[in-house]
Design an enzyme around this catalytic site. Sequence first.
Site, PDB file in Angstrom:
ATOM      1  N   LYS A 128     -10.697  -5.836  10.975  1.00  0.00           N
ATOM      2  CA  LYS A 128      -9.661  -5.317  11.877  1.00  0.00           C
ATOM      3  C   LYS A 128      -9.545  -6.183  13.137  1.00  0.00           C
ATOM      4  CE  LYS A 128      -7.924  -2.171   9.385  1.00  0.00           C
ATOM      5  NZ  LYS A 128      -6.569  -2.398   8.863  1.00  0.00           N
TER       6      LYS A 128
ATOM      7  N   GLY B  94       0.826  -1.210   0.000  1.00  0.00           N
ATOM      8  CA  GLY B  94       0.000   0.000   0.000  1.00  0.00           C
ATOM      9  C   GLY B  94       0.855   1.253   0.000  1.00  0.00           C
TER      10      GLY B  94
ATOM     11  N   TYR C 248     -15.410  -3.532   7.733  1.00  0.00           N
ATOM     12  CA  TYR C 248     -14.031  -3.089   7.961  1.00  0.00           C
ATOM     13  C   TYR C 248     -13.606  -3.409   9.398  1.00  0.00           C
ATOM     14  CZ  TYR C 248     -10.188   0.361   8.249  1.00  0.00           C
ATOM     15  OH  TYR C 248      -8.986   0.996   8.415  1.00  0.00           O
TER      16      TYR C 248
ATOM     17  N   LEU D   7       1.505   3.493  -2.084  1.00  0.00           N
ATOM     18  CA  LEU D   7       1.034   4.735  -2.710  1.00  0.00           C
ATOM     19  C   LEU D   7      -0.206   5.280  -2.013  1.00  0.00           C
ATOM     20  CD1 LEU D   7       1.499   3.832  -6.498  1.00  0.00           C
ATOM     21  CD2 LEU D   7       3.123   4.832  -4.897  1.00  0.00           C
ATOM     22  N   GLY D   8      -0.590   4.672  -0.907  1.00  0.00           N
ATOM     23  CA  GLY D   8      -1.771   5.115  -0.176  1.00  0.00           C
ATOM     24  C   GLY D   8      -1.482   6.282   0.752  1.00  0.00           C
TER      25      GLY D   8
ATOM     26  N   ASP E  62       2.720  -1.626  -4.392  1.00  0.00           N
ATOM     27  CA  ASP E  62       1.316  -1.195  -4.431  1.00  0.00           C
ATOM     28  C   ASP E  62       0.675  -1.869  -5.632  1.00  0.00           C
ATOM     29  OD1 ASP E  62      -0.237   1.450  -3.057  1.00  0.00           O
ATOM     30  OD2 ASP E  62      -1.097   0.743  -4.939  1.00  0.00           O
ATOM     31  N   ILE E  63      -0.644  -1.947  -5.610  1.00  0.00           N
ATOM     32  CA  ILE E  63      -1.338  -2.565  -6.754  1.00  0.00           C
ATOM     33  C   ILE E  63      -1.236  -1.682  -7.988  1.00  0.00           C
ATOM     34  CG2 ILE E  63      -3.655  -1.616  -6.314  1.00  0.00           C
ATOM     35  CD1 ILE E  63      -4.642  -4.588  -6.841  1.00  0.00           C
ATOM     36  N   ARG E  64      -1.011  -0.390  -7.766  1.00  0.00           N
ATOM     37  CA  ARG E  64      -0.854   0.532  -8.898  1.00  0.00           C
ATOM     38  C   ARG E  64       0.589   0.493  -9.401  1.00  0.00           C
ATOM     39  NH1 ARG E  64      -3.258   5.661  -5.942  1.00  0.00           N
ATOM     40  NH2 ARG E  64      -2.830   4.383  -4.112  1.00  0.00           N
TER      41      ARG E  64
HETATM   42  N1  SER Z   1      -9.675   6.367   8.987  1.00  0.00           N
HETATM   43  C1  SER Z   1     -10.268   5.068   8.831  1.00  0.00           C
HETATM   44  C2  SER Z   1     -11.602   5.141   8.205  1.00  0.00           C
HETATM   45  O1  SER Z   1     -12.254   6.155   8.366  1.00  0.00           O
HETATM   46  C3  SER Z   1     -10.376   4.378  10.151  1.00  0.00           C
HETATM   47  O2  SER Z   1      -9.398   3.422  10.258  1.00  0.00           O
HETATM   48  O3  SER Z   1     -12.024   4.206   7.605  1.00  0.00           O
END
Ligand code: SER
Length: 317
Positions: free
Chosen positions: A146, A8, A142, A10-11, A34-36
């Site tokens: 986590k 990741g 998400y 480039l994130g 990165d995938i890009r």
């Molecule tokens: N900043 C993140 C989000 O808003 C939280 O890990 O998804």
Amino acid sequence: MKTILVTGALGQIGSELVMKLRSLYGEDHVVGTDIRSNADDLGIGGGPYETLDVTDGKRFLDIGKKYRVDAVIHLAALLSAKAEAQPQRAWHLNMTGLVNGLETARELHCQFFAPSSIAAFGPSTPQDQTPQDTIQRPTTLYGVTKVSGELLCDYYYQRFGVDTRGVRFPGLISYVTPPGGGTTDYAVEIYYHAVQHKKYTSYIAAGTKMDMMYMPDALDATIQLMEADPTKLVHRNAFNISAMSFAPEDVAAAIQTRIPEFVLTYDVDPVRQRIAESWPNSIDPSCAVDEWGFRPRYDLESMTDDMLQKLRIKRGT
Ligand code: SER
């Protein structure tokens, strides 16, 4: 850490972390992936770069072997709002990518860093000064990835002796690379809009507090934890860290003391609002403070000064 593979790269976090790691450990010792494939356009420097889809476990391991890495910092993931829109894709990317990273670390005897998030908490978690060890029943996909990731990283440490480490990041604010598809993104956008248009419409409702941190503190925390003496770590993964907690009107007030004409209005997005309400108002970082000396430098005032100054320079105004 001597030679570090970052996914990741480039994130939002990766683009700045790669630059910082290269300045500390040497350009050739930090492999951005990165995938890009357009690393040159994104200005992460001239060190090694490889295209990597983290769901491809063989390529993940091959890149690790090729550069003889001894640390993996695994940042590639879908953020909360995007994950809610595409839950199956988010599970696949976030979990398969994590398993592939952990397997690479296991085979190559690497240190391994994976970020968790305030999203690992849910509505039944104590909402104020949320403790390190508490109820975790998130209601977002998400958040589910986590919590699963936190447990899996603990498992790889206990079962295979992989030196896993990690933090629960709050919303991260930066003027360099915009975030993509998170719930806390408003806290970045508001600064860009303040500088460009002197007004902002928030998709998060007034009174909704969430933890936040300025990017330089997030980078320092990541490196500090990776370099921390392992004998001092009681927890290894998922340390609560936070530098400030605010609602949209609080950041607007900080901007208004510097740009008096700035106007904040609201047009609440029910999906992201529901996500925000399921997360804590503020989390307690005392285990990170006690076990590895976490100490953020920026609060809302000093971050606002720096963000506005840097964005004005970026815009040439
Ligand atoms: N900043 C993140 C989000 O808003 C939280 O890990 O998804």
